[in-house]
Design a protein around this motif. Structure first.
Motif, PDB file in Angstrom:
ATOM      1  N   MET A  87      31.635 -17.181  20.804  1.00  0.00           N
ATOM      2  CA  MET A  87      32.375 -18.144  20.032  1.00  0.00           C
ATOM      3  C   MET A  87      32.015 -19.785  20.310  1.00  0.00           C
ATOM      4  N   ARG A  88      31.465 -20.306  19.129  1.00  0.00           N
ATOM      5  CA  ARG A  88      30.977 -21.612  19.511  1.00  0.00           C
ATOM      6  C   ARG A  88      31.387 -22.776  18.584  1.00  0.00           C
ATOM      7  N   ASP A  89      31.429 -23.903  19.118  1.00  0.00           N
ATOM      8  CA  ASP A  89      32.126 -25.175  18.106  1.00  0.00           C
ATOM      9  C   ASP A  89      31.080 -25.668  17.228  1.00  0.00           C
ATOM     10  N   TYR A  90      31.325 -25.902  16.024  1.00  0.00           N
ATOM     11  CA  TYR A  90      30.424 -26.546  14.946  1.00  0.00           C
ATOM     12  C   TYR A  90      31.190 -27.282  14.096  1.00  0.00           C
ATOM     13  N   ILE A 104      27.172 -25.702   7.435  1.00  0.00           N
ATOM     14  CA  ILE A 104      27.012 -25.874   8.918  1.00  0.00           C
ATOM     15  C   ILE A 104      25.637 -26.380   9.275  1.00  0.00           C
ATOM     16  N   ASP A 105      25.527 -27.406  10.004  1.00  0.00           N
ATOM     17  CA  ASP A 105      24.028 -27.682  10.393  1.00  0.00           C
ATOM     18  C   ASP A 105      23.897 -27.456  11.840  1.00  0.00           C
ATOM     19  N   PHE A 106      22.904 -26.544  12.090  1.00  0.00           N
ATOM     20  CA  PHE A 106      22.384 -26.043  13.541  1.00  0.00           C
ATOM     21  C   PHE A 106      21.329 -26.897  14.007  1.00  0.00           C
ATOM     22  N   VAL A 107      21.595 -27.429  15.150  1.00  0.00           N
ATOM     23  CA  VAL A 107      20.411 -27.793  16.153  1.00  0.00           C
ATOM     24  C   VAL A 107      19.702 -26.433  16.641  1.00  0.00           C
ATOM     25  N   LEU A 108      18.522 -26.333  16.571  1.00  0.00           N
ATOM     26  CA  LEU A 108      17.425 -25.294  16.495  1.00  0.00           C
ATOM     27  C   LEU A 108      16.914 -25.059  18.025  1.00  0.00           C
ATOM     28  N   PRO A 113      23.854 -17.924  21.574  1.00  0.00           N
ATOM     29  CA  PRO A 113      24.133 -16.881  20.524  1.00  0.00           C
ATOM     30  C   PRO A 113      24.111 -17.566  19.436  1.00  0.00           C
ATOM     31  N   ALA A 114      24.784 -18.900  19.244  1.00  0.00           N
ATOM     32  CA  ALA A 114      24.846 -19.386  17.927  1.00  0.00           C
ATOM     33  C   ALA A 114      23.563 -19.974  17.177  1.00  0.00           C
ATOM     34  N   THR A 115      22.674 -20.432  18.300  1.00  0.00           N
ATOM     35  CA  THR A 115      21.592 -20.937  17.772  1.00  0.00           C
ATOM     36  C   THR A 115      20.399 -19.848  17.464  1.00  0.00           C
ATOM     37  N   ASP A 116      20.655 -18.641  18.063  1.00  0.00           N
ATOM     38  CA  ASP A 116      19.822 -17.456  17.854  1.00  0.00           C
ATOM     39  C   ASP A 116      20.088 -17.122  16.610  1.00  0.00           C
ATOM     40  N   TRP A 258      28.169 -30.628  24.303  1.00  0.00           N
ATOM     41  CA  TRP A 258      27.655 -29.608  25.019  1.00  0.00           C
ATOM     42  C   TRP A 258      27.060 -30.203  26.448  1.00  0.00           C
ATOM     43  N   ARG A 259      26.586 -29.266  27.439  1.00  0.00           N
ATOM     44  CA  ARG A 259      26.276 -29.793  28.690  1.00  0.00           C
ATOM     45  C   ARG A 259      25.103 -28.896  29.179  1.00  0.00           C
ATOM     46  N   LYS A 260      24.274 -29.708  29.774  1.00  0.00           N
ATOM     47  CA  LYS A 260      22.964 -29.375  30.199  1.00  0.00           C
ATOM     48  C   LYS A 260      23.175 -27.910  31.074  1.00  0.00           C
ATOM     49  N   SER A 261      22.592 -26.922  30.681  1.00  0.00           N
ATOM     50  CA  SER A 261      22.554 -25.781  31.959  1.00  0.00           C
ATOM     51  C   SER A 261      24.176 -25.109  31.962  1.00  0.00           C
ATOM     52  N   ALA A 262      24.850 -25.311  30.787  1.00  0.00           N
ATOM     53  CA  ALA A 262      26.290 -24.673  30.603  1.00  0.00           C
ATOM     54  C   ALA A 262      26.542 -24.077  29.332  1.00  0.00           C
ATOM     55  N   PRO A 263      26.718 -22.786  28.968  1.00  0.00           N
ATOM     56  CA  PRO A 263      27.039 -22.462  27.638  1.00  0.00           C
ATOM     57  C   PRO A 263      28.433 -22.846  27.402  1.00  0.00           C
ATOM     58  N   ASN A 264      28.637 -23.131  25.904  1.00  0.00           N
ATOM     59  CA  ASN A 264      29.792 -23.477  25.274  1.00  0.00           C
ATOM     60  C   ASN A 264      31.020 -24.200  26.053  1.00  0.00           C
ATOM     61  N   THR A 265      30.527 -25.503  25.927  1.00  0.00           N
ATOM     62  CA  THR A 265      31.569 -26.632  26.817  1.00  0.00           C
ATOM     63  C   THR A 265      31.870 -27.585  25.689  1.00  0.00           C
TER      64      THR A 265
HETATM   65  C1  LIG Z   1      33.334 -30.500  18.456  1.00  0.00           C
HETATM   66  C2  LIG Z   1      32.052 -29.917  18.382  1.00  0.00           C
HETATM   67  C3  LIG Z   1      31.376 -30.007  17.245  1.00  0.00           C
HETATM   68  C4  LIG Z   1      29.981 -29.559  17.559  1.00  0.00           C
HETATM   69  N1  LIG Z   1      29.220 -29.710  16.191  1.00  0.00           N
HETATM   70  C5  LIG Z   1      28.088 -29.192  16.230  1.00  0.00           C
HETATM   71  C6  LIG Z   1      27.047 -28.893  14.994  1.00  0.00           C
HETATM   72  O1  LIG Z   1      27.708 -29.551  14.142  1.00  0.00           O
HETATM   73  N2  LIG Z   1      25.943 -28.615  15.138  1.00  0.00           N
HETATM   74  C7  LIG Z   1      25.437 -28.000  16.276  1.00  0.00           C
HETATM   75  O2  LIG Z   1      23.869 -27.908  16.402  1.00  0.00           O
HETATM   76  N3  LIG Z   1      26.049 -28.275  17.206  1.00  0.00           N
HETATM   77  C8  LIG Z   1      27.262 -28.768  17.290  1.00  0.00           C
HETATM   78  N4  LIG Z   1      27.842 -28.774  18.639  1.00  0.00           N
HETATM   79  C9  LIG Z   1      27.293 -28.469  19.818  1.00  0.00           C
HETATM   80  C10 LIG Z   1      27.487 -26.712  20.014  1.00  0.00           C
HETATM   81  O3  LIG Z   1      28.611 -26.159  20.025  1.00  0.00           O
HETATM   82  C11 LIG Z   1      26.594 -26.298  21.150  1.00  0.00           C
HETATM   83  O4  LIG Z   1      25.465 -27.022  21.362  1.00  0.00           O
HETATM   84  C12 LIG Z   1      26.559 -25.152  21.793  1.00  0.00           C
HETATM   85  O5  LIG Z   1      26.682 -24.891  23.170  1.00  0.00           O
HETATM   86  C13 LIG Z   1      25.418 -24.283  21.001  1.00  0.00           C
HETATM   87  O6  LIG Z   1      25.716 -22.622  21.144  1.00  0.00           O
HETATM   88  P1  LIG Z   1      24.767 -21.936  21.706  1.00  0.00           P
HETATM   89  O7  LIG Z   1      25.349 -20.440  21.597  1.00  0.00           O
HETATM   90  O8  LIG Z   1      23.522 -22.125  20.872  1.00  0.00           O
HETATM   91  O9  LIG Z   1      24.474 -21.993  23.031  1.00  0.00           O
HETATM   92  P2  LIG Z   1      25.198 -21.916  24.589  1.00  0.00           P
HETATM   93  O10 LIG Z   1      25.452 -20.310  24.836  1.00  0.00           O
HETATM   94  O11 LIG Z   1      26.641 -22.673  24.407  1.00  0.00           O
HETATM   95  O12 LIG Z   1      24.315 -22.592  25.729  1.00  0.00           O
HETATM   96  C14 LIG Z   1      23.164 -21.998  26.015  1.00  0.00           C
HETATM   97  C15 LIG Z   1      22.215 -22.828  26.682  1.00  0.00           C
HETATM   98  O13 LIG Z   1      21.691 -23.785  25.929  1.00  0.00           O
HETATM   99  C16 LIG Z   1      21.996 -25.478  26.263  1.00  0.00           C
HETATM  100  N5  LIG Z   1      22.529 -26.058  25.197  1.00  0.00           N
HETATM  101  C17 LIG Z   1      23.507 -25.998  24.230  1.00  0.00           C
HETATM  102  N6  LIG Z   1      23.316 -26.835  23.415  1.00  0.00           N
HETATM  103  C18 LIG Z   1      22.312 -27.506  23.541  1.00  0.00           C
HETATM  104  C19 LIG Z   1      21.652 -28.638  22.726  1.00  0.00           C
HETATM  105  N7  LIG Z   1      22.423 -29.311  21.668  1.00  0.00           N
HETATM  106  N8  LIG Z   1      20.363 -29.020  23.171  1.00  0.00           N
HETATM  107  C20 LIG Z   1      19.793 -28.352  24.158  1.00  0.00           C
HETATM  108  N9  LIG Z   1      20.372 -27.477  24.964  1.00  0.00           N
HETATM  109  C21 LIG Z   1      21.705 -27.037  24.650  1.00  0.00           C
HETATM  110  C22 LIG Z   1      23.335 -24.974  27.142  1.00  0.00           C
HETATM  111  O14 LIG Z   1      23.120 -26.139  28.289  1.00  0.00           O
HETATM  112  C23 LIG Z   1      22.855 -23.648  27.988  1.00  0.00           C
HETATM  113  O15 LIG Z   1      22.201 -23.903  29.015  1.00  0.00           O
HETATM  114  C24 LIG Z   1      29.325 -29.024  18.627  1.00  0.00           C
HETATM  115  C25 LIG Z   1      30.110 -28.994  19.827  1.00  0.00           C
HETATM  116  C26 LIG Z   1      31.552 -29.326  19.639  1.00  0.00           C
HETATM  117  C27 LIG Z   1      32.300 -29.143  20.915  1.00  0.00           C
END
Ligand SMILES: Cc1cc2nc3c(=O)[nH]c(=O)nc-3n(C[C@H](O)[C@H](O)[C@H](O)COP(=O)(O)OP(=O)(O)OC[C@H]3O[C@@H](n4cnc5c(N)ncnc54)[C@H](O)[C@@H]3O)c2cc1C
Length: 271
Positions: A87-90, A104-108, A113-116, A258-265
């Motif tokens: 589960m991830r916040d967007y 929903i706009d995704f950084v790629l 899990p969310a990005t994949d 988000w936080r470098k090197s930490a998932p889901n923060t």
């Molecule tokens: C309130 C809120 C709103 C958000 N809105 C959006 C949104 O609209 N669009 C969006 O794209 N994101 C958004 N985010 C950020 C998004 O939730 C995180 O980037 C999230 O960690 C992505 O999940 P993941 O499953 O791809 O990666 P995770 O499993 O969470 O992380 C895997 C790895 O990727 C790294 N990582 C995570 N995010 C990034 C990043 N952006 N750049 C580089 N490395 C990263 C982590 O440090 C970790 O090492 C939001 C976050 C919050 C708290």
């Protein structure tokens, strides 16, 4: 302007889980893709602030139905026979009740899990959402709005700029990983937008975003600062604004998205 019109409000919403399907995919830049979700479950969706987030409930396998939770007396309850979903916040970037669509706009550019899921999504694929649980509503009536963030904040900033009235004064600072991550904002208020590119060689660990913030002067009058992005970058930006520049803590909302090197923060520095 009355003081009341400058009060931020916290609004709580009943948590609802919704199973949606991809209706459309739009490439916004090489670094960001918009996924438009739809489905009967979307009826009654509420998002009162650009600062809102929904929890995405990510399917385990591409095209599969996610393990959707039920709302129990003390939180979400998952089917114990299936793995708990990621589960991830967007940010709810755009909700159109009439069309029954949620963008929903995704950084790629990283893996998770969310990005994949977003990288491989196709029309018809399932995605669950929960929330928003609450909204932090920042009035539009401030004399000025400073919006700061990295790519993950582009959806919230883009939404805010579309919602601000024509008379609003907005200054926007956004850091992207590369120049190709820049997008066109649409707004009636003609914001002053400054784009900076991440500088991985910067001495002393000062981000390009922080340098950009240090280089602007805050306008006169009552303003509000909203900032979101990577934990260390936003912490440093907030420290400068509050600690060095004296911005009132009641006039800033700074969040780690988000936080470098930490998932889901997720962390709000001002809570
Ligand atoms: C309130 C809120 C709103 C958000 N809105 C959006 C949104 O609209 N669009 C969006 O794209 N994101 C958004 N985010 C950020 C998004 O939730 C995180 O980037 C999230 O960690 C992505 O999940 P993941 O499953 O791809 O990666 P995770 O499993 O969470 O992380 C895997 C790895 O990727 C790294 N990582 C995570 N995010 C990034 C990043 N952006 N750049 C580089 N490395 C990263 C982590 O440090 C970790 O090492 C939001 C976050 C919050 C708290």
């Amino acid at each position: 302007m009355t003081t009341d019109s400058l009060e931020v409000r916290k609004v709580l919403h009943p948590i609802k889980t919704r199973l949606l399907r991809v209706k459309r995919i739009t490439e916004l830049s090489p670094a960001m893709r918009r996924i438009t979700l739809a489905g009967d479950d979307l009826a009654g969706f509420i998002s009162a602030s650009f600062d809102d987030h929904v929890k995405l409930i990510v399917p385990e396998g591409l095209g599969e139905t996610p393990n959707m939770p039920q709302q129990g007396p003390s939180g979400l309850v998952f089917d114990a026979g299936r793995p708990k979903p990621a589960m991830r916040d967007y940010t709810p970037r755009r909700y159109d009740a009439a069309a029954g669509e949620l963008d929903i706009d995704f950084v790629l550019h990283h893996e998770g899990p969310a990005t994949d899921w977003a990288n491989h999504a196709e029309p018809g694929h399932f995605l669950g959402i929960a929330g928003p649980r609450g909204s932090f509503v920042i009035p539009a009536a401030f004399d000025w709005h400073l919006l700061i963030g990295d790519e993950t904040a582009i959806p919230a900033i883009g939404r805010r700029l579309e919602e601000l009235p024509a008379a609003a004064k907005a200054i926007v600072l956004v850091q992207t990983m590369t120049d190709a991550g820049r997008i066109e904002f649409t707004s009636e208020c003609r914001p002053e937008v400054h784009w900076v590119t991440e500088d991985t060689t910067a001495a002393g660990g000062v981000s390009a975003l922080e340098t950009a913030v240090r280089n602007i002067s805050l306008p006169e009058g009552e303003g509000y600062v909203w900032a979101a992005g990577e934990y260390s970058d936003i912490k440093a930006v907030r420290q400068y604004l509050v600690g060095e520049l004296g911005v009132d803590k009641k006039r800033i909302r700074a969040s780690s998205y988000w936080r470098k090197s930490a998932p889901n923060t997720h962390k709000n520095f001002d809570d």
